[in-house]
Design an enzyme around this catalytic site. Structure first.
Site, mmCIF file in Angstrom:
data_model
loop_
_atom_site.group_PDB
_atom_site.id
_atom_site.type_symbol
_atom_site.label_atom_id
_atom_site.label_comp_id
_atom_site.label_asym_id
_atom_site.label_seq_id
_atom_site.Cartn_x
_atom_site.Cartn_y
_atom_site.Cartn_z
ATOM 1 N N ASP A 130 -10.349 4.040 1.349
ATOM 2 C CA ASP A 130 -10.668 3.566 2.707
ATOM 3 C C ASP A 130 -11.442 4.613 3.522
ATOM 4 O O ASP A 130 -12.352 4.261 4.276
ATOM 5 C CB ASP A 130 -9.384 3.179 3.461
ATOM 6 C CG ASP A 130 -8.887 1.796 3.061
ATOM 7 O OD1 ASP A 130 -9.700 0.985 2.573
ATOM 8 O OD2 ASP A 130 -7.685 1.532 3.235
ATOM 9 N N LYS A 148 0.805 -1.228 0.000
ATOM 10 C CA LYS A 148 0.000 0.000 0.000
ATOM 11 C C LYS A 148 0.844 1.287 0.000
ATOM 12 O O LYS A 148 0.465 2.269 -0.633
ATOM 13 C CB LYS A 148 -0.936 0.015 1.207
ATOM 14 C CG LYS A 148 -2.172 -0.859 1.034
ATOM 15 C CD LYS A 148 -3.070 -0.677 2.255
ATOM 16 C CE LYS A 148 -4.457 -1.172 1.992
ATOM 17 N NZ LYS A 148 -5.405 -0.724 3.014
#
Ligand SMILES: NC(=O)c1ccc[n+]([C@@H]2O[C@H](COP(=O)([O-])OP(=O)(O)OC[C@H]3O[C@@H](n4cnc5c(N)ncnc54)[C@H](OP(=O)(O)O)[C@@H]3O)[C@@H](O)[C@H]2O)c1
Length: 286
Positions: free
Chosen positions: A107, A70
């Site tokens: 997110d 990520k």
């Protein structure tokens, strides 16, 4: 059924076998009859740049990114969204009309959309929140809450230095917001901070199956406070069970996973999809 024009996407991680994303996206592809594919992409850290170059050469519509890539993905995309920059991680890559690839992070959107879907009448503007945890997921929670209008945020974490770094980063990001408080507090001070919290978020891994429960005394929390847990195995964590029993509005963590995925799906496959009970069941039974 796929044709030669099918759009392709996937989830890149190492390992990837545990990921629920292929079932999740597979459910939508089938249900909405989309001409597309979503596949697991196991990529070892040393192969990351070769793998990204390969997906770009193949013209993938994009891909999800999970552990351990990520942060590294920030360097491998052509441009970054404000959310990816603020959170410091990419979880979704999206091919743009000009062929370049955008590194994005859905997110924070997933976290907030979940709260808004389950508690549509809750107004975040000007609210006071208490966040437990300062790991990777907490960064998205902070971005989501502050962007939604929360104006007083305390972050309690076992390792105080991590909470201080997180709070400092977001004070910088939201420096233009007048009167904003974004502060780190000691883990043991969370009990006291709970008394003035209107939103409580658990973003630690405590309460997860196989881990110990949250070891905090939170009785001072008002019963009107919204309580949510990022942990979704079990779906009703000990924190959520406690909160529900005393009458607090609660939101489980599964919806965050589903809504963050929806943002990627809609961008890649140009199809609007729903997060509903059928999807929740498909993912839970996978
Ligand atoms: N619902 C969703 O879509 C979603 C998305 C992302 C993550 N999650 C879940 O959210 C949780 C956190 O994920 P993450 O990526 O942020 O993990 P992470 O980066 O590893 O952070 C873990 C957090 O838990 C804290 N912690 C761990 N053990 C603890 C203990 N014994 N006592 C007190 N604090 C403890 C850590 O504190 P220290 O800093 O002191 O170690 C840290 O704040 C995980 O359970 C993950 O499955 C859910």
């Amino acid at each position: 059924m796929m044709t030669g024009k099918a759009e392709r996407a996937g989830v890149m991680g190492w390992p990837i076998a545990h990921s629920k994303s292929p079932q999740l996206h597979g459910h939508w592809l089938e249900r909405y009859g989309v001409d597309g594919a979503y596949i697991p992409l196991p990529v070892a850290p040393e192969d990351l740049s070769t793998a990204v170059a390969g997906l770009k050469a193949l013209g993938f519509a994009g891909w999800n990114v999970t552990i351990p890539h990520k942060q590294d993905m920030l360097k491998h995309v052509d441009m970054l969204s404000p959310e990816a920059k603020a959170i410091g991680a990419v979880n979704t890559v999206i091919r743009q009309d000009d062929g370049r690839y955008l590194g994005h992070n859905t997110d924070a959107y997933g976290f907030m959309e979940n709260l808004r879907q389950v508690q549509p009448d809750f107004d975040f503007q000007g609210k006071t929140a208490l966040l437990l945890g300062a790991g990777g997921a907490s960064r998205a929670v902070v971005q989501g809450l502050l962007a939604a209008g929360v104006r007083h945020l305390s972050i309690a974490n076992r390792s105080l230095d991590r909470a201080e770094a997180l709070a400092g980063d977001f004070r910088q990001t939201f420096q233009k917001v007048p009167g904003l408080v974004c502060q780190a507090i000691a883990w043991n001070d969370a009990s006291q901070a709970a008394a003035s919290a209107q939103i409580l978020v658990n973003a630690t891994s405590l309460g997860m199956e196989g881990k110990s429960s949250l070891n905090l005394e939170l009785d001072a929390l008002p019963t009107s406070a919204l309580v949510t847990d990022l942990v979704y195995t079990p779906l009703e964590t000990p924190l959520l069970a406690w909160a529900r029993a005393r009458g607090n509005p609660t939101v489980d963590g599964l919806g965050m996973l589903l809504h963050q995925a929806r943002a990627g799906f809609e961008a890649w496959f140009k199809t609007s999809v729903m997060v509903d009970e059928a999807l929740r069941q498909a993912v839970l039974s996978s």
